[in-house]
Design a protein around this motif. Sequence first.
Motif, PDB file in Angstrom:
ATOM      1  N   LEU A   3       0.836  -1.204   0.000  1.00  0.00           N
ATOM      2  CA  LEU A   3       0.000   0.000   0.000  1.00  0.00           C
ATOM      3  C   LEU A   3       0.870   1.253   0.000  1.00  0.00           C
ATOM      4  O   LEU A   3       0.599   2.225  -0.713  1.00  0.00           O
ATOM      5  CB  LEU A   3      -0.919  -0.005   1.222  1.00  0.00           C
ATOM      6  CG  LEU A   3      -1.728   1.281   1.443  1.00  0.00           C
ATOM      7  CD1 LEU A   3      -2.687   1.502   0.285  1.00  0.00           C
ATOM      8  CD2 LEU A   3      -2.484   1.226   2.750  1.00  0.00           C
ATOM      9  N   ILE A   4       1.930   1.233   0.814  1.00  0.00           N
ATOM     10  CA  ILE A   4       2.798   2.397   0.936  1.00  0.00           C
ATOM     11  C   ILE A   4       3.477   2.688  -0.414  1.00  0.00           C
ATOM     12  O   ILE A   4       3.587   3.836  -0.846  1.00  0.00           O
ATOM     13  CB  ILE A   4       3.859   2.144   2.032  1.00  0.00           C
ATOM     14  CG1 ILE A   4       3.170   1.897   3.367  1.00  0.00           C
ATOM     15  CG2 ILE A   4       4.831   3.292   2.135  1.00  0.00           C
ATOM     16  CD1 ILE A   4       2.288   3.021   3.855  1.00  0.00           C
ATOM     17  N   ILE A   7       0.916   4.141  -2.705  1.00  0.00           N
ATOM     18  CA  ILE A   7       0.671   5.553  -2.380  1.00  0.00           C
ATOM     19  C   ILE A   7       1.781   6.425  -2.963  1.00  0.00           C
ATOM     20  O   ILE A   7       1.518   7.471  -3.569  1.00  0.00           O
ATOM     21  CB  ILE A   7       0.589   5.758  -0.846  1.00  0.00           C
ATOM     22  CG1 ILE A   7      -0.706   5.136  -0.297  1.00  0.00           C
ATOM     23  CG2 ILE A   7       0.652   7.237  -0.485  1.00  0.00           C
ATOM     24  CD1 ILE A   7      -0.862   5.250   1.203  1.00  0.00           C
ATOM     25  N   LEU A  80       4.051   4.527   7.338  1.00  0.00           N
ATOM     26  CA  LEU A  80       3.113   5.634   7.134  1.00  0.00           C
ATOM     27  C   LEU A  80       3.846   6.969   7.147  1.00  0.00           C
ATOM     28  O   LEU A  80       3.609   7.837   6.299  1.00  0.00           O
ATOM     29  CB  LEU A  80       2.024   5.618   8.217  1.00  0.00           C
ATOM     30  CG  LEU A  80       0.967   4.525   8.053  1.00  0.00           C
ATOM     31  CD1 LEU A  80       0.027   4.509   9.244  1.00  0.00           C
ATOM     32  CD2 LEU A  80       0.166   4.741   6.762  1.00  0.00           C
ATOM     33  N   VAL A 359      -7.073   8.915  -1.056  1.00  0.00           N
ATOM     34  CA  VAL A 359      -6.354   8.081  -0.088  1.00  0.00           C
ATOM     35  C   VAL A 359      -7.333   7.569   0.974  1.00  0.00           C
ATOM     36  O   VAL A 359      -7.309   6.398   1.351  1.00  0.00           O
ATOM     37  CB  VAL A 359      -5.206   8.870   0.580  1.00  0.00           C
ATOM     38  CG1 VAL A 359      -4.623   8.094   1.743  1.00  0.00           C
ATOM     39  CG2 VAL A 359      -4.125   9.171  -0.446  1.00  0.00           C
ATOM     40  N   GLY A 360      -8.252   8.459   1.411  1.00  0.00           N
ATOM     41  CA  GLY A 360      -9.241   8.061   2.415  1.00  0.00           C
ATOM     42  C   GLY A 360     -10.134   6.949   1.894  1.00  0.00           C
ATOM     43  O   GLY A 360     -10.381   5.954   2.588  1.00  0.00           O
ATOM     44  N   TRP A 362      -9.564   4.798  -0.523  1.00  0.00           N
ATOM     45  CA  TRP A 362      -8.820   3.542  -0.659  1.00  0.00           C
ATOM     46  C   TRP A 362      -8.512   2.951   0.700  1.00  0.00           C
ATOM     47  O   TRP A 362      -8.688   1.755   0.927  1.00  0.00           O
ATOM     48  CB  TRP A 362      -7.515   3.770  -1.447  1.00  0.00           C
ATOM     49  CG  TRP A 362      -7.767   3.710  -2.910  1.00  0.00           C
ATOM     50  CD1 TRP A 362      -8.100   4.761  -3.706  1.00  0.00           C
ATOM     51  CD2 TRP A 362      -7.742   2.553  -3.751  1.00  0.00           C
ATOM     52  NE1 TRP A 362      -8.293   4.318  -4.996  1.00  0.00           N
ATOM     53  CE2 TRP A 362      -8.068   2.977  -5.055  1.00  0.00           C
ATOM     54  CE3 TRP A 362      -7.472   1.203  -3.540  1.00  0.00           C
ATOM     55  CZ2 TRP A 362      -8.137   2.107  -6.125  1.00  0.00           C
ATOM     56  CZ3 TRP A 362      -7.540   0.333  -4.617  1.00  0.00           C
ATOM     57  CH2 TRP A 362      -7.874   0.788  -5.892  1.00  0.00           C
ATOM     58  N   GLY A 363      -8.062   3.815   1.619  1.00  0.00           N
ATOM     59  CA  GLY A 363      -7.666   3.329   2.936  1.00  0.00           C
ATOM     60  C   GLY A 363      -8.824   2.655   3.651  1.00  0.00           C
ATOM     61  O   GLY A 363      -8.651   1.604   4.263  1.00  0.00           O
ATOM     62  N   VAL A 364     -10.009   3.228   3.571  1.00  0.00           N
ATOM     63  CA  VAL A 364     -11.137   2.711   4.344  1.00  0.00           C
ATOM     64  C   VAL A 364     -12.004   1.764   3.499  1.00  0.00           C
ATOM     65  O   VAL A 364     -12.140   0.578   3.805  1.00  0.00           O
ATOM     66  CB  VAL A 364     -12.000   3.869   4.897  1.00  0.00           C
ATOM     67  CG1 VAL A 364     -13.198   3.315   5.638  1.00  0.00           C
ATOM     68  CG2 VAL A 364     -11.156   4.750   5.823  1.00  0.00           C
ATOM     69  N   GLY A 367     -10.361  -1.303   2.030  1.00  0.00           N
ATOM     70  CA  GLY A 367     -10.109  -2.244   3.120  1.00  0.00           C
ATOM     71  C   GLY A 367     -11.361  -3.048   3.450  1.00  0.00           C
ATOM     72  O   GLY A 367     -11.313  -4.272   3.555  1.00  0.00           O
ATOM     73  N   TRP A 438      -4.848  -4.054   6.598  1.00  0.00           N
ATOM     74  CA  TRP A 438      -5.624  -3.152   5.747  1.00  0.00           C
ATOM     75  C   TRP A 438      -6.613  -3.954   4.926  1.00  0.00           C
ATOM     76  O   TRP A 438      -7.775  -3.582   4.764  1.00  0.00           O
ATOM     77  CB  TRP A 438      -4.669  -2.357   4.852  1.00  0.00           C
ATOM     78  CG  TRP A 438      -5.333  -1.569   3.764  1.00  0.00           C
ATOM     79  CD1 TRP A 438      -6.409  -0.733   3.900  1.00  0.00           C
ATOM     80  CD2 TRP A 438      -4.969  -1.522   2.379  1.00  0.00           C
ATOM     81  NE1 TRP A 438      -6.723  -0.173   2.690  1.00  0.00           N
ATOM     82  CE2 TRP A 438      -5.855  -0.638   1.741  1.00  0.00           C
ATOM     83  CE3 TRP A 438      -3.959  -2.134   1.627  1.00  0.00           C
ATOM     84  CZ2 TRP A 438      -5.767  -0.353   0.378  1.00  0.00           C
ATOM     85  CZ3 TRP A 438      -3.873  -1.841   0.285  1.00  0.00           C
ATOM     86  CH2 TRP A 438      -4.776  -0.961  -0.325  1.00  0.00           C
ATOM     87  N   ARG A 439      -6.143  -5.097   4.420  1.00  0.00           N
ATOM     88  CA  ARG A 439      -6.980  -5.881   3.521  1.00  0.00           C
ATOM     89  C   ARG A 439      -7.418  -7.216   4.110  1.00  0.00           C
ATOM     90  O   ARG A 439      -8.132  -7.956   3.460  1.00  0.00           O
ATOM     91  CB  ARG A 439      -6.217  -6.129   2.212  1.00  0.00           C
ATOM     92  CG  ARG A 439      -5.946  -4.852   1.417  1.00  0.00           C
ATOM     93  CD  ARG A 439      -5.562  -5.203   0.025  1.00  0.00           C
ATOM     94  NE  ARG A 439      -6.466  -6.197  -0.501  1.00  0.00           N
ATOM     95  CZ  ARG A 439      -6.132  -7.156  -1.343  1.00  0.00           C
ATOM     96  NH1 ARG A 439      -4.914  -7.246  -1.776  1.00  0.00           N
ATOM     97  NH2 ARG A 439      -7.021  -8.013  -1.767  1.00  0.00           N
TER      98      ARG A 439
END
Length: 500
Positions: A3-4, A7, A80, A359-360, A362-364, A367, A438-439
Amino acid sequence: MHLIVIIAFAALLWFNSGAPMNKLGLSPGVSVVIVFGEIVLLAAAAMWTSHRTLKTLAKDPSDPDDAQHEHHYYGMILQLVMAGVFVANLILTDWPGVVRGLFGKGPTFGLVDLLVLSPFIITMIVIWIVQYPVDRAIREVALNPRLSQGHSVHPVWSLRQYLSFNVRYQLLTIAVPMTLIIVGDDIIDHYRRPLREATGGLVWASDALMGILVCAVFLVAPVMLRFIWDTEPLPAGELRSNLERIARKTKVKYREILLWHSRGMVVNAAVMGIIPPVRYVLISDGLLESLNDKHIEAVFGHEAGHINSWHIPFFIVFATLTMLIAGGLVEVLRWVARHFAFAWLSFDYIQIIVGLAVVGIWGVAFGWLSYYFEHQADMAGADSITPGPEQCSKPCLMHSEGGPVGSRVLCATAADEFAMALKRVAALNGIPVDEKGWRHPSIRDRVKLLSDMSQDPSAGQRFMALIQTVKGVLIVGTLIGLATGAWLYWDFLLPASWFG
Ligand SMILES: [Zn+2]
Ligand SMILES: [Zn+2]
């Protein structure tokens, strides 16, 4: 970790396309000092966390759980921070300007982007080197019980092997396909005008070309990964024929079942590829060595579940919807800026706001979607090892007298067996049962849902209804987004010159 890296590359595509932002108005010299100073600071932070984790491990070497928790936790924070620092460099400093200044005008085939990214990559590798002793110490402790049980084990990897694995698996897995996209983006961007002229004024000709490129890279990525990772076709034998039998039974098609060499460090399986000619099922050497055949079949059934439930295509639908939402948000914010005469809401800031929103999402949301898909694949995995009625040894709703109770109920024996496989894989990977990713839902939650589905006929139905709703929302949302886009840009879609 993936993920990092995603990003970082996405930020590069998003923020490094126009003129350098340099929101703090820093001089080139100061920017360079900051960027390289950050590498030193992050390395120091990694040294400190490694030191602390080693101390935790030393307190009770027989129980590495606390140290493992800490190692994961610190690793996540460092990653992060690393990504945040990189994005901040893009927006706040003149670092991109400094790099671009090294080259003249004209396409650099992605070279500028990769150089802008280089401090991020250097930091990542430095942090790996610093963390190696911790990783090694925890693995050594974890090996002891296996050795005393008389299992054959691989020796813990050397720094070189550890780095090679991380660079291949954590970095190149994302970096190789993304670099192709970045290089393509650079070239297409350079020929934007000629492309437009050649197509008689088609405004979106270059975007369409970019879309085709992204799809092509995505399609052939599994072939790249096959070679980036160290793999070979799974040798013929009883296991292979069993897996092939499950694949036939579940109607799963693939190019090859691959054995993934990781010196026993990875205990995992995966499926990659959207269409059968470039789809591979991967099984790691660690999984093969430490699981019994039944459990390997369970894991394979889980991967087959991902394929049969169309999870990768739905991830693409999700990505498309996110892009549409981002595009819509840009339009809305531009309208707001114009309508209310917000001079401060420049296009740069709109890009930053929308970037954060993406980003929000994808992040939430990504997941969550992955959580649901993991659970659904678990159901398929349990299904794939469901025994006949005679072999079912538990009080079981599926094999109860009078036939199965409910249409989506799991066999209790199969659910239990699958839960055991899950716990074993987690233990071997050093993942605590209550750790969420995350996943990936925690092993505890996955086991609980399986057990619910084997004991409560309505649990499985409720879950399936939820999944269908989520999938429906994704499809309908994407269609609405596409239609809105076509309506908004109708005038631009086809150039007037096409109609003489
Ligand atoms: Zn899965
Ligand atoms: Zn049963």
